[in-house]
Every structure is written in C-alpha cells, then in structure tokens.
Design an enzyme around this catalytic site. Structure first.
Site, short mmCIF file in Angstrom:
data_model
loop_
_atom_site.label_atom_id
_atom_site.label_comp_id
_atom_site.label_asym_id
_atom_site.label_seq_id
_atom_site.Cartn_x
_atom_site.Cartn_y
_atom_site.Cartn_z
CB ALA A 142 1.61 -13.95 -5.36
CE LYS A 193 -4.21 -4.74 -0.49
NZ LYS A 193 -4.19 -5.87 -1.45
CG ASP A 246 -1.07 -3.21 -1.44
OD1 ASP A 246 -1.18 -3.85 -2.50
OD2 ASP A 246 -1.22 -3.73 -0.32
CB SER A 256 -6.02 -7.40 -7.66
OG SER A 256 -6.92 -7.20 -6.59
CD GLU A 283 -8.19 -12.19 4.07
OE1 GLU A 283 -9.21 -11.88 4.72
OE2 GLU A 283 -7.45 -13.12 4.40
#
Length: 339
Positions: A142, A193, A246, A256, A283
């Site tokens: 982002a 991932k 990704d 990340s 997550e």
C-alpha cells in the site's frame, strides 16, 4: 482510464483501502471511504491525510470519508471491500440490504474464515448472492502504491464486464490492472502467501544467506501449488502476479506486515507482543492455524507450514525445525500435476 464517472465506495480505511480510494479519486470518480474511526474520518476530510496508516501521503481533496456505512454505499455502482477478514461477514451481512442489484463488489481482503475454510469471496457470496463479484490481488504494498510507484495487480471475475470496469476505474500511469477468471485460485494465492512471509521474516532476522532465501521462497511456492491442486484451484494462477509476484514482494519487503511479524519472532519476541506492537492486522498469523489444520486433514505435504506452526504454537526451537526439514526425504522439485 474509464470515460464514465462512477460512484465508488471503499470499505476499510486502512493503508490499502485508502490507497485504492485515492487512485479512484485521482481518476476523477466520486469516492466515499468508509471507516470506523470518527477522528480519522475528520482527518481525511479536513486535512486530506491518513497519518495512522499512510503517514506523509497527501490525499485527493475530493475523497470523502464517513463512518456511516449506508451513506458510503448510497447509489454506489462499485464497492471495494478492504476490511480485515474477521469483519468480512459482518460487513457483508449489513451491506446485503444496502446495495443495488447491479452493483459490482470487489474483494481485496487476503484471509480465510475459520468456519469451513472459506475465502472472502465465498463469504460475500453467501451474504450477498446477487452481487457482481470480483477479486483483486497482487504485489500491491500500500505504501508504494500510495507513493505512485509503478505497480500491477490482477482483477479476477467470471463476468468480463466486471474486470473491464475495474481496469478502467483503476488504470493510470503507475498502476496496471490485468484481468483473470480464476477467482478461487487468485484469492487462495493472496491468503496463503502471508504465512510464508512470516517464515521469510524469521529467516531474515537470523541472517540466512541468499541461497537459503531462494530455497525458502521457491519451496513456499511449491507448497502453495500442492495445496491449490488439492483444493481444486488452477496452479497456473500461482505463476502470475497474484502468486509468484505477491509471494516475492511479501517475503522480501519490510513493508509487508507479515514479514515484519516473522522478523520480530526471529529476534526472539513473543507473538502477542509482536502483533500488539504492529497495530495492524497480519492475516498470516490467523491463516497459519487454518492452513495447518487443512493440510493435516487433506494430507498435503507442507513442511514449511508444519515447521512454522511448531515454532509459534508448539514451542519448538528454530534449530529443531530446520534439522527436521533438512533430514527429511528428498522429493521431486516440481511435484504437482496440471491435470
């Protein structure tokens, strides 16, 4: 860019939701960003910044933020779901009575619901069966997206009108949007991932070499593909931006969240303290439990998942896990079938 001006709602005022909302606003569309914090909504509306999630990024003044979900989606033609996975069903259930029948709904959330191992598109479909559904995923950190660095993503849907609409809505000089049809595979890439990014963060923290990192990432991809085949997904989806792309960026970038969790764990910090310190949803922590249970149930060979689970939840040492992996039987390099 789309020649038509759309009424768009972005649900979730975290870093990714805000970055997508800003792109859509820059492209000249009427955008409403829904978030739960009144203070942050005021900050976006008055100062045109979201300092909590995108510090130092100036947002388009036309971007409107609100804490009223009904107001955000009123007359919306396109809705992006960018809420944490644990909130997806609750928000979807509320949306069911608010969206028009021809509204396009795009899931960007990379997670799995524990009950039934359901991906977010499946959760959304159960709650809003009439929605024209699509999934968006790829190497989309982002912060870099908000800084207008060249980025690409994938939008998958069975409805070509949905993919074409989203491509027109988001395409700009620094953001390229590719189309696909494999919703399940693309979404599975995005969820899995995150687990391997934690592994990679641990490896970086203990100072492994480039050879080791290369082995780690490629074996991660092999595990993901084995699991995908067992679940009925197309493994070729994992060869594209949503898979290899990704996985690579999530396993190598300190931006990340899951990588940062792994790095802190590799430094010997406690998981609960790491998650609290992060202040954002990682997550991969939740996905690990679900993926481990599924792999055991389906008898899928996933030594990296089993090893990480042993470290985090069974108190195994890193040396013990590595020793077990290195002494295991050597199998084929590429061992999944395309049939």
């Amino acid at each position: 860019m789309s020649e038509k001006s759309y009424r768009v709602a972005i649900l979730g005022g975290g870093s990714f939701g805000t970055a997508i909302a800003n792109i859509v606003a820059d492209n000249g569309h009427d955008v409403h960003l829904w978030l739960r914090s009144e203070e942050r909504a005021d900050e976006i509306n008055q100062r045109h910044v979201n300092e909590t999630y995108l510090p130092g990024i100036q947002l388009n003044p036309s971007l409107k933020a609100t804490t009223d979900l009904a107001e955000a989606v009123q007359s919306a033609e396109v809705v992006f779901m960018a809420v944490p996975s644990k909130s997806c069903r609750e928000v979807s259930r509320t949306l069911a009575g608010l969206l028009s029948k021809d509204c396009i709904l795009i899931s960007t959330t990379k997670g799995i619901e524990a009950d039934g191992f359901k991906l977010m598109s499946q959760v959304i479909h159960e709650e809003i069966p009439y929605a024209r559904l699509g999934v968006m995923s790829g190497p989309n950190l982002a912060k870099e997206l908000a800084e207008r660095q060249i980025t690409a993503t994938v939008i998958a849907s069975q409805d070509t009108n949905v993919t074409e609409t989203i491509q027109g809505l988001l395409q700009c000089s620094y953001f390229r949007v590719y189309a696909g049809e494999d919703i399940f595979g693309l979404e599975l890439c995005g969820a899995l991932k995150n687990v391997y990014a934690i592994c990679s963060g641990i490896a970086a923290a203990i100072g492994v070499g480039s050879n080791t990192q290369s082995v780690l990432i490629t074996r991660s991809l092999a595990e993901m593909c084995r699991f995908a085949v067992k679940k009925g997904a197309d493994p070729m989806t994992f060869m594209g931006l949503g898979g290899v792309g990704d996985l690579f960026v999530t396993c190598t970038s300190p931006l990340s969240r899951n990588y940062r969790v792994g790095y802190s764990l590799g430094q010997g910090k406690d998981l609960d303290a790491v998650v609290e310190e992060l202040g954002q949803v990682a997550e991969g922590v939740n996905t690990l439990k679900l993926l481990y249970a599924q792999a055991e149930e389906l008898d899928v060979h996933m030594p990296l998942v089993r090893g990480l689970y042993g470290i985090i939840y069974n108190g195994q040492s890193l040396d013990e896990v590595v020793s077990t992996m290195m002494s295991a039987d050597q199998t084929r390099d590429v061992d999944f079938s395309l049939r």
